[in-house]
Design a protein around this motif. Sequence first.
Motif, mmCIF file in Angstrom:
data_model
loop_
_atom_site.group_PDB
_atom_site.id
_atom_site.type_symbol
_atom_site.label_atom_id
_atom_site.label_comp_id
_atom_site.label_asym_id
_atom_site.label_seq_id
_atom_site.Cartn_x
_atom_site.Cartn_y
_atom_site.Cartn_z
ATOM 1 N N VAL A 32 0.931 -1.250 -0.077
ATOM 2 C CA VAL A 32 0.037 0.003 0.189
ATOM 3 C C VAL A 32 1.013 1.192 -0.114
ATOM 4 N N ASN A 33 1.700 1.206 0.952
ATOM 5 C CA ASN A 33 2.903 2.448 0.926
ATOM 6 C C ASN A 33 3.534 2.690 -0.496
ATOM 7 N N ASP A 34 3.826 1.608 -1.098
ATOM 8 C CA ASP A 34 4.709 1.741 -2.281
ATOM 9 C C ASP A 34 3.448 2.346 -3.327
ATOM 10 N N THR A 35 2.436 1.651 -3.373
ATOM 11 C CA THR A 35 1.302 2.060 -4.536
ATOM 12 C C THR A 35 1.050 3.693 -4.382
ATOM 13 N N THR A 38 3.254 6.727 -0.174
ATOM 14 C CA THR A 38 3.273 7.455 1.396
ATOM 15 C C THR A 38 3.096 6.421 2.334
ATOM 16 N N ASP A 39 3.122 6.956 3.451
ATOM 17 C CA ASP A 39 2.811 5.981 4.660
ATOM 18 C C ASP A 39 1.282 6.131 4.823
ATOM 19 N N VAL A 40 0.615 4.884 4.773
ATOM 20 C CA VAL A 40 -0.925 5.043 4.940
ATOM 21 C C VAL A 40 -1.117 4.129 6.255
ATOM 22 N N TYR A 41 -1.654 4.989 7.188
ATOM 23 C CA TYR A 41 -1.925 4.085 8.154
ATOM 24 C C TYR A 41 -3.419 3.290 8.245
ATOM 25 N N ILE A 42 -3.070 1.820 8.359
ATOM 26 C CA ILE A 42 -4.024 0.735 8.265
ATOM 27 C C ILE A 42 -4.396 0.462 9.774
ATOM 28 N N PRO A 43 -5.325 0.791 10.337
ATOM 29 C CA PRO A 43 -5.714 0.257 11.477
ATOM 30 C C PRO A 43 -5.755 -1.362 11.845
ATOM 31 N N HIS A 44 -5.037 -1.960 12.943
ATOM 32 C CA HIS A 44 -5.296 -3.345 13.126
ATOM 33 C C HIS A 44 -6.049 -3.014 14.257
ATOM 34 N N VAL A 94 -6.490 -6.926 -5.786
ATOM 35 C CA VAL A 94 -6.704 -7.564 -4.580
ATOM 36 C C VAL A 94 -5.453 -7.804 -3.925
ATOM 37 N N LEU A 95 -5.068 -7.139 -2.714
ATOM 38 C CA LEU A 95 -3.969 -7.135 -1.940
ATOM 39 C C LEU A 95 -4.181 -8.185 -0.938
ATOM 40 N N TYR A 96 -5.273 -8.387 -0.454
ATOM 41 C CA TYR A 96 -5.522 -9.247 0.869
ATOM 42 C C TYR A 96 -6.803 -9.629 0.681
ATOM 43 N N GLY A 97 -6.997 -11.121 0.912
ATOM 44 C CA GLY A 97 -8.377 -11.404 0.881
ATOM 45 C C GLY A 97 -8.594 -12.115 -0.376
ATOM 46 N N ILE A 98 -9.945 -12.323 -0.680
ATOM 47 C CA ILE A 98 -10.937 -11.891 -0.514
ATOM 48 C C ILE A 98 -11.832 -12.914 0.604
ATOM 49 N N TYR A 99 -12.145 -12.501 1.925
ATOM 50 C CA TYR A 99 -12.516 -13.531 2.928
ATOM 51 C C TYR A 99 -13.867 -13.210 2.938
ATOM 52 N N PHE A 106 -17.603 -2.393 8.736
ATOM 53 C CA PHE A 106 -17.358 -1.211 8.312
ATOM 54 C C PHE A 106 -16.163 -1.399 7.228
ATOM 55 N N LYS A 107 -16.079 -0.147 6.361
ATOM 56 C CA LYS A 107 -14.838 0.047 5.263
ATOM 57 C C LYS A 107 -14.210 1.354 5.519
ATOM 58 N N LEU A 108 -13.213 1.267 5.314
ATOM 59 C CA LEU A 108 -12.345 2.268 5.321
ATOM 60 C C LEU A 108 -11.802 2.521 3.929
ATOM 61 N N THR A 109 -11.730 3.686 3.455
ATOM 62 C CA THR A 109 -11.170 4.018 2.133
ATOM 63 C C THR A 109 -9.879 5.102 2.215
ATOM 64 N N PHE A 110 -9.065 4.762 1.356
ATOM 65 C CA PHE A 110 -7.901 5.845 1.335
ATOM 66 C C PHE A 110 -7.780 6.235 -0.054
ATOM 67 N N ASN A 111 -7.952 7.517 -0.290
ATOM 68 C CA ASN A 111 -7.951 8.001 -1.593
ATOM 69 C C ASN A 111 -6.657 8.702 -2.007
ATOM 70 N N ASP A 112 -5.954 8.549 -3.122
ATOM 71 C CA ASP A 112 -4.781 9.201 -3.419
ATOM 72 C C ASP A 112 -5.077 10.593 -4.060
ATOM 73 N N GLY A 113 -6.133 11.414 -3.674
ATOM 74 C CA GLY A 113 -6.287 12.804 -3.693
ATOM 75 C C GLY A 113 -6.456 13.103 -5.281
ATOM 76 N N LYS A 114 -6.286 12.581 -6.284
ATOM 77 C CA LYS A 114 -6.287 13.004 -7.356
ATOM 78 C C LYS A 114 -7.579 12.801 -7.995
ATOM 79 N N GLN A 115 -8.166 13.826 -8.898
ATOM 80 C CA GLN A 115 -9.669 13.871 -9.187
ATOM 81 C C GLN A 115 -9.654 12.808 -10.424
ATOM 82 N N SER A 116 -10.705 12.298 -10.673
ATOM 83 C CA SER A 116 -10.800 11.453 -11.784
ATOM 84 C C SER A 116 -11.388 12.166 -13.022
ATOM 85 N N SER A 117 -11.781 13.300 -12.896
ATOM 86 C CA SER A 117 -11.982 14.139 -13.909
ATOM 87 C C SER A 117 -11.814 15.682 -13.636
#
Length: 123
Positions: A32-35, A38-44, A94-99, A106-117
């Motif tokens: 995720v960080n490489d993609t 940046t360092d993305v915080y993913i809660p465990h 798919v980086l992990y799962g799908i289980y 709940f779902k968490l979403t992280f966006n790279d901040g770029k606009q799609s249009s």
Amino acid sequence: MKNTLFLVLFSIYLSACSSSVNEDVVPFQEQVNDTFDTDVYIPHLQDYSITSAIIETGPFGKHKDLIIEYSKQLGNKKDEEYIEKYEENMGSEVLYGIYGGEPLVFKLTFNDGKQSSSPSNTK
């Protein structure tokens, strides 16, 4: 004798601390960080299992979203054929799962901040 006992207890404490830190690291964190470059915080979360981590690419590849789903229970992992079809149909990775997991909490979403249009100027 006291020093020896102290060293033994201290080393047990350190090993317990280091193992708890390792449990908090999600297996796809580095990817995720490489993609996102940046360092993305993913809660465990102790009471909830991560059932999937998927990167979805927006139209024309202009932006990316990381979507992580958490459930109360970790079910069985979908087979590779299912995952390949999911990736192909959804334009995702798919980086992990799908289980399977019930219930989805709940779902968490992280966006790279770029606009799609690009925004349009109207007068």
